[in-house]
Design an enzyme around this catalytic site. Structure first.
Site, PDB file in Angstrom:
ATOM      1  N   ASP A 106     -16.933 -18.847  10.283  1.00 57.01           N
ATOM      2  CA  ASP A 106     -15.522 -18.537  10.179  1.00 57.01           C
ATOM      3  C   ASP A 106     -14.916 -18.388  11.586  1.00 57.01           C
ATOM      4  O   ASP A 106     -14.977 -19.330  12.361  1.00 57.01           O
ATOM      5  CB  ASP A 106     -15.333 -17.287   9.310  1.00 57.01           C
ATOM      6  CG  ASP A 106     -13.892 -16.921   9.069  1.00 57.01           C
ATOM      7  OD1 ASP A 106     -13.228 -17.587   8.266  1.00 57.01           O
ATOM      8  OD2 ASP A 106     -13.412 -15.955   9.712  1.00 57.01           O
ATOM      9  N   TYR A 213      -5.569 -14.422  15.149  1.00 55.14           N
ATOM     10  CA  TYR A 213      -4.700 -15.425  14.544  1.00 55.14           C
ATOM     11  C   TYR A 213      -3.404 -15.591  15.330  1.00 55.14           C
ATOM     12  O   TYR A 213      -2.891 -16.703  15.474  1.00 55.14           O
ATOM     13  CB  TYR A 213      -4.390 -15.032  13.094  1.00 55.14           C
ATOM     14  CG  TYR A 213      -5.586 -15.157  12.192  1.00 55.14           C
ATOM     15  CD1 TYR A 213      -5.914 -16.378  11.618  1.00 55.14           C
ATOM     16  CD2 TYR A 213      -6.396 -14.058  11.923  1.00 55.14           C
ATOM     17  CE1 TYR A 213      -7.019 -16.508  10.790  1.00 55.14           C
ATOM     18  CE2 TYR A 213      -7.504 -14.182  11.102  1.00 55.14           C
ATOM     19  CZ  TYR A 213      -7.815 -15.399  10.537  1.00 55.14           C
ATOM     20  OH  TYR A 213      -8.916 -15.530   9.731  1.00 55.14           O
ATOM     21  N   HIS A 271     -17.339 -19.565   0.900  1.00 48.77           N
ATOM     22  CA  HIS A 271     -17.048 -19.468   2.332  1.00 48.77           C
ATOM     23  C   HIS A 271     -18.133 -18.657   3.044  1.00 48.77           C
ATOM     24  O   HIS A 271     -18.406 -18.870   4.221  1.00 48.77           O
ATOM     25  CB  HIS A 271     -15.671 -18.819   2.510  1.00 48.77           C
ATOM     26  CG  HIS A 271     -15.224 -18.675   3.921  1.00 48.77           C
ATOM     27  ND1 HIS A 271     -14.793 -19.734   4.686  1.00 48.77           N
ATOM     28  CD2 HIS A 271     -15.130 -17.580   4.718  1.00 48.77           C
ATOM     29  CE1 HIS A 271     -14.454 -19.308   5.889  1.00 48.77           C
ATOM     30  NE2 HIS A 271     -14.644 -18.003   5.935  1.00 48.77           N
TER      31      HIS A 271
END
Length: 290
Positions: A106, A213, A271
């Site tokens: 990730d 982010y 995931h």
């Protein structure tokens, strides 16, 4: 394989005034494990003992902003250049010329890919778990399919509101991600979840982790290394196909960007493939390292 925490050493190293926490275990060639969002070093609890038993030395950091590592203020502190330099500092602190492998899941993959671009001399191999090459992800974000999956990335661009919402709901979004997304029942226990909650509750951690982010969406952070976004090292990509956040089409980068890639899709994994199918992931990892 069960993690025996009594065999782990908790250590710190510092780079440019930022103190980084990591756990270390084993002896042999160095493997660096980079966790994802919103996790911590403990997310590698199934991989650390397998690697140590196979004769590797393992370093698993809390990346900056997470858990026991420092949480510098400001979005710029989480630019890709800073995150990759942290990994270089960890390898240098280990006293080795290079790592046998850097493994990223990730957001850990989001750091591992550019690390391999900027510091090719510091690793022999790269292992990616459900984390696209940055150029592949950038292109995918122009498609409706990936935009729908990545809605939260845009929500995180709003100042302060994401933090307020997450705190007011007792981290419901985070808890749902790590507890409910894995395919395997019981992949994350209540005791495991308590470790994550403790990390999320560290002062400054919430803003710091969301700043990954925010920094990624700044133009200066998008593939700004000054070097071509190419990885020549051998790359193993392990991809859990039941990924809520990433479409299957982003798994493999353009061969011009990574010419030496092996992809293994795991159909019954999410995931969080290393939670769902730890034995499968461990075997793939060890076979690739040999």
């Amino acid at each position: 394989m069960t993690l025996d925490e009594s065999k782990l050493s908790h250590r710190f190293t510092e780079r440019s005034g930022v103190r980084l926490h990591y756990v270390e275990a084993g002896e042999g060639p160095l493997v660096v494990l980079l966790h994802g969002f919103p996790e911590l070093w403990y997310s590698w609890r199934h991989q650390i003992p397998a690697l140590v038993e196979a004769g590797y030395r393992v370093i698993a950091p809390d990346m900056r902003g997470y858990n026991l590592s420092d949480k510098p203020a400001g979005v710029a502190a989480y630019a890709s250049s800073e995150l990759t330099a942290d990994v270089a500092a960890l390898i240098q602190a280990a006293g080795v010329e290079r790592a046998a492998a850097v493994v990223g899941h990730d957001w850990g993959a989001g750091v591992a890919w550019p690390f391999a671009m900027r510091y090719p001399e510091l690793l022999e191999r790269l292992v990616i778990l459900n984390g696209p090459h940055p150029a592949t992800m950038l292109a995918a974000l122009r498609t409706p399919r990936q935009l729908r999956k990545s809605w939260y990335m845009f929500f995180f661009q709003i100042p302060k509101l994401p933090e307020l919402l997450l705190q007011s709901t007792d981290y419901a979004l985070f808890r749902a991600s790590v507890k409910n997304d894995p395919c395997r029942p019981g992949a994350v226990t209540e005791d495991d979840l308590a470790r994550y909650l403790e990390a999320w509750s560290q002062p400054g951690a919430l803003t710091a982790t969301i700043n990954y982010y925010r920094a990624a969406f700044r133009p200066s952070s998008l593939l700004e290394s000054g070097k071509p976004p190419r990885v020549d090292a051998p790359v193993l990509i392990i991809w859990g196909e039941h990924d809520r956040y990433l479409g299957p089409e982003v798994a493999v980068p353009d061969p011009a960007l990574a010419p030496n890639v092996r992809l293994v899709r795991i159909p019954d994994a999410s995931h969080f493939a290393h939670y769902d199918r730890p034995e499968k992931v461990n075997q793939l990892l060890l076979d690739f390292l040999r």
